[in-house]
Structures are given as C-alpha cells and as structure tokens.
Design an enzyme around this catalytic site. Structure first.
Site, mmCIF file in Angstrom:
data_model
loop_
_atom_site.group_PDB
_atom_site.id
_atom_site.type_symbol
_atom_site.label_atom_id
_atom_site.label_comp_id
_atom_site.label_asym_id
_atom_site.label_seq_id
_atom_site.Cartn_x
_atom_site.Cartn_y
_atom_site.Cartn_z
ATOM 1 C CG ASP A 1 -22.019 108.146 29.487
ATOM 2 O OD1 ASP A 1 -21.704 106.983 29.145
ATOM 3 O OD2 ASP A 1 -21.426 108.757 30.401
ATOM 4 C CD GLU B 1 -17.344 104.753 32.107
ATOM 5 O OE1 GLU B 1 -16.582 104.432 33.033
ATOM 6 O OE2 GLU B 1 -17.063 105.620 31.276
#
Ligand SMILES: [Zn+2]
Ligand SMILES: [Zn+2]
Length: 397
Positions: A83, A141
């Site tokens: 991400d 995350e």
C-alpha cells in the site's frame, strides 16, 4: 545455491527497477490496492504459482500464492506490503506518482517488486526446494485501524506456515546494509482517550463548577511520571499527549467536558499492561479528587514486532553470505511500528531492514515524507535475500 540466487537476482535487476517504478507511478492507499493486486496476481499466474488467493478483509486487495517445491518439507512465508500513503509526491523524477494525493512514501512499491523477483527466482529452482513457499502480498500495512496483516491471518494466509520473513527498505540506513535485531525490534503502537466530565460554569465563579480543565492539566502531567517513575529504566516506553479538546472555548466559561487523546509505544507486553493500568488509575484518582468523572479507554492497535532468535540467526548467516559480513549489522530498537508483528505473534518470524539511503541520490529522506525515494541499485539484494532465506530455511529443515 546462494551464489546462483544472487546472480539470478542481479540478472532481474532491470525488471525489479521497472516494476518498482510502475508501482511508484500507480500508487493505491490502504484497502484500495485493486490494480496493484490484479497486476501482482497476473504475474504470479504467469510464473506458474499455485493456490492463488485474491482479496482479504472483505475487499479485492491483497494476494497470496504458493510455490511448491519438488520435494516434501516445511513452509516458509515471505511477505511484502503493497500500500501507498495519502500524500502528494513532491519529487522531481520521471517515475513520480501519477495520482494526485497518493504516493509510495514508505517503499512498499519496492517491497512488491522485490518479492515478485524472488518468486521468479524460486520458481526457477523449485525442483530443488524441500517444501513450499507462501508468497504474501499484503494490503493496508499503513492503515493502523484495520491492519492488513490481521486480515491476511484471518483469511488463512499463515495456515501451514512454519516461519515468516519480511524486509523493509530503510532510508535511515546506508544503501546496501542489512540491519537485524533479535527479540523485541519495533514498538507496539497504542492509542488512549480520557474523557473528563465536570460541571461547567461562569469563569468568575469557580466555586459553582467542577473544573475539568484543571483535572486535565494534572492528569496530563501525572501521565509523564509513568515512564519516569513506574517503568524500569532498562525498558523503553513513550506516553504522549496528542490532543486536548474542551467542550467550549470561551474566555469566561468553565467547560463541561475535556477530552484528551494520545499514544503509547512499548516493546514488552508486561510494560504495555503496566502503562494501561497506571493511566487508568492516575486518571480516575485525579478526576475523583477534583470532583470530575473519568472515562478512560486504551486501544491496543499494533503489537510489538518481536523477532525469533534462531530465525534471525539464519537471516544473518544468509545475509552475510549474500552481502558480506561487513554489510550486516545489529539495529537499534525502533520506536515505529509494523503490522508484520501480527505474524511474529503467530509463528517464528524475522523482520529486517535493508538500507536504501544515498545522499547523492537523495534517497535519505524520512519515510512518509513527500520526497521519500529509494536507492534502486540495492533492490536486487532484497529479492536475493527473500529467495535465499526461503531456500536455506527449507533445505535446513
Ligand atoms: Zn510506513
Ligand atoms: Zn512501511
């Protein structure tokens, strides 16, 4: 085999950098990694990976897959987070983010690309592999509230896994160095809230009110005695106040309520338990003494990242063979947190940092800053480390 893995990684270097740039130009924030996931899933399919599973946490983000070796054995999980962050890319480079307000400012683009290269290496040597490799391309995350690692575990990503390994690129570590730490490594990140309910009144007649503001001042400063007076100096912890809000903000009104929020960082669960208990005790004690009601909440968000000692020993020996002993060194404790910690609390695991800092290449900017970048010339080492760790663990067990 380690030499063969290194030379394969070097051979794929161009592809690793091109892919990293593709991800960098097309960033997606936590739980929105739809195109990134599709891209990775297609590559895993092209490589002939098995048991490909797409979509975690009731989204279409994240993908796991297996490389099944030619001989029976254990299962090693390799993890890359994928991400980006809600941030404007302010770099002046050709591969700058193509999306306003979204940027890979933590290096997860490099993680995705290096793990894809590791998958390519491992599929080439899979006939010799004893056991299997679970590739985990993890979303979210950075999310904090809904951690991708937890969603992956809930979705069965660790089922049958014997050991987990992860690498983070690190812009505070010189390019080409690997830093490791056995035991507690990165902090647990928690948040807390104190709601102080008093009795409002006129600023000129405090005797008619129960002033929650005064309680807030005392509670906030007494919180600062927890780390200094109640926690052993050999332990490391932080209690910080992030915000104070009053129910009214007028010069001659004593407010009804005050809200305080903040964060805590700890490494050991015993210290975390102690801080939670002490904060509640202090807030309620001071509140009561000043005739205010206290509502205290402590939220454990991300656990501490605790590396397994024997897994770290293995990573260290593999890294020394790959990179040279002078490039592998022990890390300090890190006050930041990582949701890789969820894996550490389920299976023996190791999380290490690969240095990507070069002053000349301007890749020594802090993580999460709008000029963050990585020294791409060391990314092939990340791919080699993943593959060499998996190969060594499986063949030793
Ligand atoms: Zn980050
Ligand atoms: Zn990160």
């Amino acid at each position: 085999m380690i030499d063969k893995i290194r030379s394969l990684a070097k051979e794929y270097e161009k592809e690793i950098i091109e892919r990293r740039r593709y991800f960098h130009m097309n960033p997606e924030t936590s739980w929105n990694e739809i195109e990134t996931t599709k891209y990775i899933a297609q590559e895993l399919k092209n490589l002939g990976c098995e048991n490909i599973k797409v979509g975690f946490g009731e989204t279409q983000s994240g993908v796991i897959a297996d490389i099944i070796g030619g001989k029976p054995g254990k299962c090693v999980a390799l993890r890359a987070d994928i991400d980006a962050l809600p941030l404007n890319d302010e770099k002046d480079v050709a591969y700058k983010s193509q999306k306003a307000g979204v940027m890979h400012a933590c290096g997860h683009d490099a993680h995705a690309s290096t793990l894809l290269a590791a998958a390519k290496i491992l599929t080439q040597i899979k006939g010799d592999l004893k056991g299997k490799v679970r590739l985990m391309f993890q979303p979210a995350e950075e999310h904090g509230i809904k951690p991708g690692a937890k969603a992956l575990i809930d979705g069965g990503a660790l089922d049958g896994v014997d050991v987990a390994f992860g690498i983070h690129v690190m812009s505070s570590v010189p390019a080409g160095f690997l830093e490791y730490r056995s035991g507690p490594f990165m902090a647990a990140a928690d948040s807390w809230e104190v709601l102080i309910k008093g009795k409002g009144g006129h600023g000129s007649t405090p005797e008619t009110a129960f002033d929650p503001g005064i309680a807030a001042f005392q509670i906030g400063s007494a919180f600062q005695t927890i780390v200094s007076r109640e926690i052993c100096p050999r332990d490391t912890a932080v209690v910080s106040i992030g915000g104070i809000k009053t129910s009214s903000h007028v010069f001659n009104i004593i407010p009804e309520r005050v809200e305080m929020i903040g964060s805590c960082r700890t490494f050991r669960i015993e210290v975390q338990d102690h801080i939670e208990e002490a904060m509640g005790r202090i807030a309620r004690g001071i509140g009561e003494s000043l005739r205010c009601k206290i509502d205290f909440k402590y939220n454990r968000i991300i656990p501490s990242t605790i590396n397994d000692a024997s897994t770290i020993d293995l990573v260290k020996s593999v890294a020394e063979k790959l990179m040279g002993a002078d490039k592998v060194r022990e890390s300090e404790l890190i006050m930041g947190s990582e949701d890789f910690s969820y894996y550490c609390h389920k299976v023996p695991a190791a999380f290490v940092n690969l240095g990507v800092a070069s002053h000349e290449k301007k890749t020594d900017m802090p993580h999460h800053s709008p000029k963050f970048d990585v020294d791409e010339s060391v990314l092939y080492l990340g791919a080699a480390l993943h593959a060499a760790f998996a190969w060594t663990f499986l063949n030793n067990n």
